[in-house]
Enzyme design. Sequence first.
Site, PDB file in Angstrom:
ATOM      1  N   CYS A   1       0.110   3.882   2.721  1.00  0.00           N
ATOM      2  CA  CYS A   1       0.563   3.371   4.026  1.00  0.00           C
ATOM      3  C   CYS A   1       2.036   3.712   4.234  1.00  0.00           C
ATOM      4  O   CYS A   1       2.435   4.119   5.327  1.00  0.00           O
ATOM      5  CB  CYS A   1       0.394   1.855   4.098  1.00  0.00           C
TER       6      CYS A   1
ATOM      7  N   CYS B   1       0.831  -1.205   0.000  1.00  0.00           N
ATOM      8  CA  CYS B   1       0.000   0.000   0.000  1.00  0.00           C
ATOM      9  C   CYS B   1       0.870   1.261   0.000  1.00  0.00           C
ATOM     10  O   CYS B   1       1.563   1.524   0.978  1.00  0.00           O
ATOM     11  CB  CYS B   1      -0.910  -0.055   1.235  1.00  0.00           C
TER      12      CYS B   1
END
Length: 107
Positions: A34, A31
């Site tokens: 993230c 991600c």
Amino acid sequence: MGVQVISSYDQYKQAISSDKVVVIDFWATWCGPCKMISPIFEKISETPAGQSIGFYKVDVDEQSQIAQEVGIRAMPTFIFFKNGEKVETIVGADPSKLQAAINKFAA
């Protein structure tokens, strides 16, 4: 105290049942957002807020049981718990929203 990695369901249950507010960063290795917010989350955990709030991370791919139980649909998702109850949820890599929620619970 820094950010602690939750690596088991039992560890998760123990962390959220605290009478102290805890915030968990639900993330994934693949991600992009993230990876962007992770250093910010780490930095906040080392401020005075880190003394009054517990900071944790859960890799949703490694801990799918936890991710399913709390209903993670997007990463990153930050969920605040107190006494085992969800008290706040922030979806997405928004440093200002995250900081505002942390300030609210650290006060």
